[in-house]
Scaffold this active site. Structure first.
Site, PDB file in Angstrom:
ATOM      1  N   HIS A   1       0.847  -1.195   0.000  1.00 33.14           N
ATOM      2  CA  HIS A   1       0.000   0.000   0.000  1.00 33.14           C
ATOM      3  C   HIS A   1       0.883   1.246   0.000  1.00 33.14           C
ATOM      4  O   HIS A   1       1.327   1.687   1.070  1.00 33.14           O
ATOM      5  CB  HIS A   1      -0.902   0.006   1.229  1.00 33.14           C
ATOM      6  CG  HIS A   1      -1.777  -1.210   1.335  1.00 33.14           C
ATOM      7  ND1 HIS A   1      -1.295  -2.437   1.740  1.00 33.14           N
ATOM      8  CD2 HIS A   1      -3.100  -1.377   1.086  1.00 33.14           C
ATOM      9  CE1 HIS A   1      -2.289  -3.307   1.733  1.00 33.14           C
ATOM     10  NE2 HIS A   1      -3.385  -2.697   1.349  1.00 33.14           N
TER      11      HIS A   1
ATOM     12  N   GLY B   1      -3.634  -4.038  11.637  1.00 35.72           N
ATOM     13  CA  GLY B   1      -4.010  -4.469  10.293  1.00 35.72           C
ATOM     14  C   GLY B   1      -5.517  -4.474  10.176  1.00 35.72           C
ATOM     15  O   GLY B   1      -6.084  -3.740   9.362  1.00 35.72           O
ATOM     16  N   PRO B   2      -6.212  -5.297  10.996  1.00 36.57           N
ATOM     17  CA  PRO B   2      -7.668  -5.166  11.060  1.00 36.57           C
ATOM     18  C   PRO B   2      -8.010  -3.762  11.560  1.00 36.57           C
ATOM     19  O   PRO B   2      -7.636  -3.385  12.683  1.00 36.57           O
ATOM     20  CB  PRO B   2      -8.071  -6.250  12.064  1.00 36.57           C
ATOM     21  CG  PRO B   2      -6.941  -7.229  12.050  1.00 36.57           C
ATOM     22  CD  PRO B   2      -5.716  -6.405  11.827  1.00 36.57           C
TER      23      PRO B   2
ATOM     24  N   ASN C   1      -7.729  11.817   4.374  1.00 37.86           N
ATOM     25  CA  ASN C   1      -7.473  11.972   2.934  1.00 37.86           C
ATOM     26  C   ASN C   1      -8.714  11.746   2.067  1.00 37.86           C
ATOM     27  O   ASN C   1      -8.642  11.819   0.850  1.00 37.86           O
ATOM     28  CB  ASN C   1      -6.331  11.053   2.487  1.00 37.86           C
ATOM     29  CG  ASN C   1      -6.642   9.577   2.686  1.00 37.86           C
ATOM     30  OD1 ASN C   1      -7.794   9.158   2.690  1.00 37.86           O
ATOM     31  ND2 ASN C   1      -5.596   8.761   2.852  1.00 37.86           N
TER      32      ASN C   1
ATOM     33  N   HIS D   1      -4.056   3.218  -3.443  1.00 32.63           N
ATOM     34  CA  HIS D   1      -4.192   2.707  -2.081  1.00 32.63           C
ATOM     35  C   HIS D   1      -3.470   1.375  -1.896  1.00 32.63           C
ATOM     36  O   HIS D   1      -2.611   1.260  -1.018  1.00 32.63           O
ATOM     37  CB  HIS D   1      -5.669   2.526  -1.716  1.00 32.63           C
ATOM     38  CG  HIS D   1      -5.867   1.730  -0.463  1.00 32.63           C
ATOM     39  ND1 HIS D   1      -5.713   2.261   0.793  1.00 32.63           N
ATOM     40  CD2 HIS D   1      -6.189   0.422  -0.272  1.00 32.63           C
ATOM     41  CE1 HIS D   1      -5.923   1.330   1.706  1.00 32.63           C
ATOM     42  NE2 HIS D   1      -6.214   0.198   1.088  1.00 32.63           N
TER      43      HIS D   1
ATOM     44  N   ARG E   1     -18.044 -19.743  38.022  1.00 28.06           N
ATOM     45  CA  ARG E   1     -17.854 -18.287  38.046  1.00 28.06           C
ATOM     46  C   ARG E   1     -17.651 -17.801  39.482  1.00 28.06           C
ATOM     47  O   ARG E   1     -16.920 -16.838  39.714  1.00 28.06           O
ATOM     48  CB  ARG E   1     -19.032 -17.565  37.385  1.00 28.06           C
ATOM     49  CG  ARG E   1     -20.364 -17.758  38.087  1.00 28.06           C
ATOM     50  CD  ARG E   1     -21.471 -16.912  37.501  1.00 28.06           C
ATOM     51  NE  ARG E   1     -22.754 -17.213  38.134  1.00 28.06           N
ATOM     52  CZ  ARG E   1     -23.743 -16.348  38.253  1.00 28.06           C
ATOM     53  NH1 ARG E   1     -23.618 -15.126  37.791  1.00 28.06           N
ATOM     54  NH2 ARG E   1     -24.881 -16.710  38.816  1.00 28.06           N
TER      55      ARG E   1
ATOM     56  N   SER F   1     -22.708 -10.360  37.208  1.00 30.23           N
ATOM     57  CA  SER F   1     -22.918 -11.704  36.663  1.00 30.23           C
ATOM     58  C   SER F   1     -21.605 -12.445  36.463  1.00 30.23           C
ATOM     59  O   SER F   1     -21.497 -13.639  36.745  1.00 30.23           O
ATOM     60  CB  SER F   1     -23.669 -11.620  35.332  1.00 30.23           C
ATOM     61  OG  SER F   1     -24.967 -11.079  35.503  1.00 30.23           O
TER      62      SER F   1
ATOM     63  N   GLU G   1     -17.825  -4.813  24.259  1.00 27.48           N
ATOM     64  CA  GLU G   1     -16.995  -6.015  24.291  1.00 27.48           C
ATOM     65  C   GLU G   1     -15.802  -5.950  23.342  1.00 27.48           C
ATOM     66  O   GLU G   1     -14.699  -6.378  23.700  1.00 27.48           O
ATOM     67  CB  GLU G   1     -17.833  -7.259  23.961  1.00 27.48           C
ATOM     68  CG  GLU G   1     -18.797  -7.684  25.035  1.00 27.48           C
ATOM     69  CD  GLU G   1     -20.168  -7.025  24.879  1.00 27.48           C
ATOM     70  OE1 GLU G   1     -21.087  -7.391  25.629  1.00 27.48           O
ATOM     71  OE2 GLU G   1     -20.295  -6.141  24.000  1.00 27.48           O
TER      72      GLU G   1
ATOM     73  N   HIS H   1     -21.531 -17.986  32.026  1.00 28.85           N
ATOM     74  CA  HIS H   1     -22.806 -18.373  31.407  1.00 28.85           C
ATOM     75  C   HIS H   1     -22.518 -19.143  30.119  1.00 28.85           C
ATOM     76  O   HIS H   1     -22.932 -18.768  29.035  1.00 28.85           O
ATOM     77  CB  HIS H   1     -23.680 -17.144  31.138  1.00 28.85           C
ATOM     78  CG  HIS H   1     -24.096 -16.421  32.389  1.00 28.85           C
ATOM     79  ND1 HIS H   1     -23.188 -15.878  33.274  1.00 28.85           N
ATOM     80  CD2 HIS H   1     -25.330 -16.155  32.901  1.00 28.85           C
ATOM     81  CE1 HIS H   1     -23.841 -15.311  34.283  1.00 28.85           C
ATOM     82  NE2 HIS H   1     -25.136 -15.477  34.094  1.00 28.85           N
TER      83      HIS H   1
ATOM     84  N   HIS I   1     -28.445 -16.060  24.016  1.00 30.38           N
ATOM     85  CA  HIS I   1     -27.411 -15.927  25.033  1.00 30.38           C
ATOM     86  C   HIS I   1     -26.715 -17.253  25.339  1.00 30.38           C
ATOM     87  O   HIS I   1     -25.751 -17.264  26.101  1.00 30.38           O
ATOM     88  CB  HIS I   1     -28.016 -15.372  26.324  1.00 30.38           C
ATOM     89  CG  HIS I   1     -28.305 -13.906  26.275  1.00 30.38           C
ATOM     90  ND1 HIS I   1     -29.073 -13.332  25.288  1.00 30.38           N
ATOM     91  CD2 HIS I   1     -27.916 -12.893  27.093  1.00 30.38           C
ATOM     92  CE1 HIS I   1     -29.160 -12.029  25.504  1.00 30.38           C
ATOM     93  NE2 HIS I   1     -28.455 -11.735  26.583  1.00 30.38           N
TER      94      HIS I   1
END
Length: 672
Positions: free
Chosen positions: A25, A113-114, A184, A260, A355, A382, A409, A459, A471
């Site tokens: 790139h 990267g991501p 840009n 690009h 938990r 929880s 998250e 959970h 869930h």
């Protein structure tokens, strides 16, 4: 003239790298070169000779596809992992210059990267600095005062993760976080007018950020410098500097998406060099004057690191306990005796959800492990992640160790990565296991980066009950197991939860995911920390002197179910071995003899797990599992509906034994 020569040299050097690899790139490195040059030569405090210096400024290239720019800067600065040979091997197998930056090489803080991950990592890096400053700084010894600088592009700010992270950063008032936005107006598809027309600075101002705009990022170096100085002076807010640039500046393709993600071509690069007053025939060339500018900047950074090391020595002499603690933390070593201190349980200790055992472990570790920091995505009551003796990490209370991520998250996962990448922390994030899907991109990078961090996922099955299939995770445990370099730990009781924490603590360059129950479980007679550390072990053995007719292998809450199944009247004529298998990855790392001792050759194996059965064929001949989504209802009724009863497991075991009666079950061992 030296600034202009440096910038134009960086531009064509990056373009040459891409052209040589015939891949990459070039547009963004060319467009971002002026802001990067100002930052690296006038502001960034880093030490190529000591890249792990605790108080170095952190630099994050969030738009990682522009890595030719980063590699050029690291090469110019003298980082040993980026000699000229590595520049020549850009995007080649086993090089230090992969197609997107990886944190395995000195000078690269985080793997990017991501898009959006880097800016979210940077929020974690900035939070880490503030916590260490609040915890350890003294008026006479301000050990931690580094800035976190980010370069990002339009794509990073389109991704939802950046919105989550930026919102939290504004709430926390992270004044030492400065983001330079390469505005840009081009993305892969073309102009950003196709899909991204919002007022980005206004959005960030609404998040609580300070914002500055540089109208001519192609030429106005003093404007860029002034903007960074302004950002550094704002101590109670993070800053977004919107820098208006031209992608591929100087190329015949400048200002278009065509520059690009493809090499510019030899002719265009020659013309570019001529336009910039450089020799069009020289490739991957850097003038000595350019090298000197960066060598001088690096020398200033090395000197700053030397001065800081002297400051730290005085600090440690005045407070030996804190000095040793910081040295241990950044080395990654554990406090003496911490594994041995983990609690052990007996059947007489009563039933608890895993938990709840995790909560016990957090509270046992926190007083011994100042490195521990983390929190939940608005599910702390929880997930049970509040540990005593600390407070909330908030603006005005950065000494707090309980992180309130909110319902974010994805950003949580990336911020945890930022803490881990900063060094000196054992960070964690927590949510319901089914919401792993929201944060998988970040968790993948935790594993790819080899970061020591952990994720508390509660959970973890249909056992959560009435909340229903939206869930109830059925594929998430297997998804986690499918992720390379990630320990997936699904403990069956208190001892195995202690074992899971022990396994997590003992890792060096591998994250861990803990899959924990909502429902209460008994502590098993044969469970152990030591067995857990081997990944799988015999928790209930067949009768002495008799060969097993069948092995029932289970994980988590299903181990006690397997034990109960052996007590069914229909099983009275069978010799049954029950194997608990809390961690496939650890079991695979055991010697072949041990693995064979757990699963005797020729004995049929029945797996029992409240999730998809894909993958269990590696260890079992038949499975009791769930290959569909769950359902809403009380947990006991769901167990009945989906066959997770001792009676059904016993019936399936009998059926499997009958199927192989008079013959050996096929061997499941493998040559490699």
């Amino acid at each position: 003239m030296s600034d202009e020569l440096c910038i134009n040299s960086i531009r064509v050097f990056a373009a040459d790298m891409v052209q040589r690899a015939n891949s990459g790139h070039p547009g963004a490195p060319i467009g971002m070169a002026p802001m990067a040059h100002v930052l690296w030569t006038r502001f960034l405090r880093h030490s190529p000779s000591n890249p792990e210096w605790y108080n170095r400024d952190r630099f994050v290239l969030s738009n990682g596809h522009a890595c030719a720019l980063l590699y050029t800067l690291l090469h110019l600065s003298g980082y040993k992992d980026f000699p000229f040979e590595q520049i020549e091997n850009f995007r080649q197998v086993d090089s230090n210059t992969p197609g997107h930056p990886e944190n395995h090489f000195g000078g690269v803080e985080v793997t990017t990267g991501p898009l959006g991950q880097g800016i979210a990592n940077a929020v974690g890096l900035a939070m880490a600095q503030e916590h260490l400053a609040a915890t350890y700084n003294r008026e006479e010894a301000p050990l931690f005062g580094n800035f976190t600088y980010v370069l990002c592009g339009d794509g990073c700010l389109m991704e939802g993760i950046s919105a989550e992270a930026a919102s939290l950063a504004g709430h926390l008032g992270l004044g030492r976080l400065i983001v330079l936005y390469d505005d840009n107006e081009i993305s892969i598809d073309g102009s950003t007018s196709l899909a991204f027309t919002e007022d980005v600075p206004a959005r960030f101002a609404a998040y609580g950020w300070h914002t500055v705009t540089v109208a001519d990022g192609d030429n106005d170096l003093e404007g860029i410098e002034a903007a960074i100085n302004e950002a550094r002076a704002v101590t109670d807010k993070p800053t977004l500097i919107s820098v208006k640039t031209t992608i591929g500046k100087g190329s015949v393709l400048e200002g278009t998406s065509k520059c690009h993600g493809s090499p510019l071509g030899d002719e265009d690069i020659r013309n570019l060099k001529t336009k910039f007053g450089l020799d069009p025939e020289k490739k991957l060339f850097l003038d000595d004057a350019v090298k000197k500018v960066y060598a001088d900047a690096a020398a200033r950074g090395d000197e700053a690191a030397t001065q800081w090391n002297a400051l730290f020595e005085k600090y440690a002499a005045a407070d030996p306990e804190k000095g040793k603690e910081l040295t241990r933390r950044f080395s990654g070593a554990l406090p003496d005796g911490i594994i041995e201190s983990l609690p052990r349980f007996t059947p007489q200790d009563g039933v608890k959800a895993t938990r709840q055992h995790s909560e016990t472990l957090l509270n046992a570790l926190a007083p011994q492990l100042p490195d521990l920091i983390g929190g939940s995505a608005d599910l702390a009551p929880s997930n049970l992640t509040i540990f005593k003796g600390s407070s909330d990490f908030q603006k005005g209370n950065y000494v707090g160790k309980i992180l309130r991520f909110g319902v974010r998250e994805h950003a949580m996962g990336a911020i945890v990565n930022g803490f881990a990448a900063y060094g000196g922390f054992l960070p964690f994030g927590a949510t319901f296991l089914n919401f792993l899907g929201y944060m998988q991109g970040a968790v993948t990078l935790t594993a790819l980066s080899g970061l020591k961090a952990f994720f508390i996922m509660t959970h973890d099955s249909i056992g959560l009950g009435e909340d229903g299939p939206t869930h109830q995770p059925v594929e998430k445990v297997m998804e986690s197991r499918a992720t390379p370099n990630l320990l997936t730990l699904r403990p069956a009781d208190g001892n195995e939860t202690s074992g899971a924490y022990a396994a997590m603590l003992l890792q060096k360059n591998r994250p861990s995911l803990l899959s924990l129950t909502r429902q209460k479980l008994p502590n098993l007679e044969g469970s152990s920390i030591e067995g857990t550390l081997r990944g799988a072990y015999v928790v209930q053995r067949e009768a002495d002197g008799k060969a097993a007719d069948i092995v029932i292998a289970a994980t988590g809450s299903e181990v006690s179910l397997a034990v109960d199944a052996t007590k069914e009247a229909t099983m009275a004529d069978l010799n049954v071995r029950v194997v608990s298998m809390p961690c496939w990855e650890l079991f695979e790392e055991q010697e072949a003899e041990y693995r064979a001792s757990v699963f005797p050759s020729g004995v049929p194996v029945l797996s029992v797990e409240m999730g998809v059965t894909m993958g269990w064929e590696r260890y079992s001949h038949a499975s009791v599992g769930i290959n569909r989504f769950g359902a809403s209802g009380p947990a006991p009724q769901l167990f009945e509906k989906f066959g997770f009863t001792s009676q059904n497991v016993a019936e399936k075991a009998k059926t499997l034994v009958a199927f192989y009666k008079g013959k050996r079950a096929p061997a499941l061992d493998r040559p490699f």
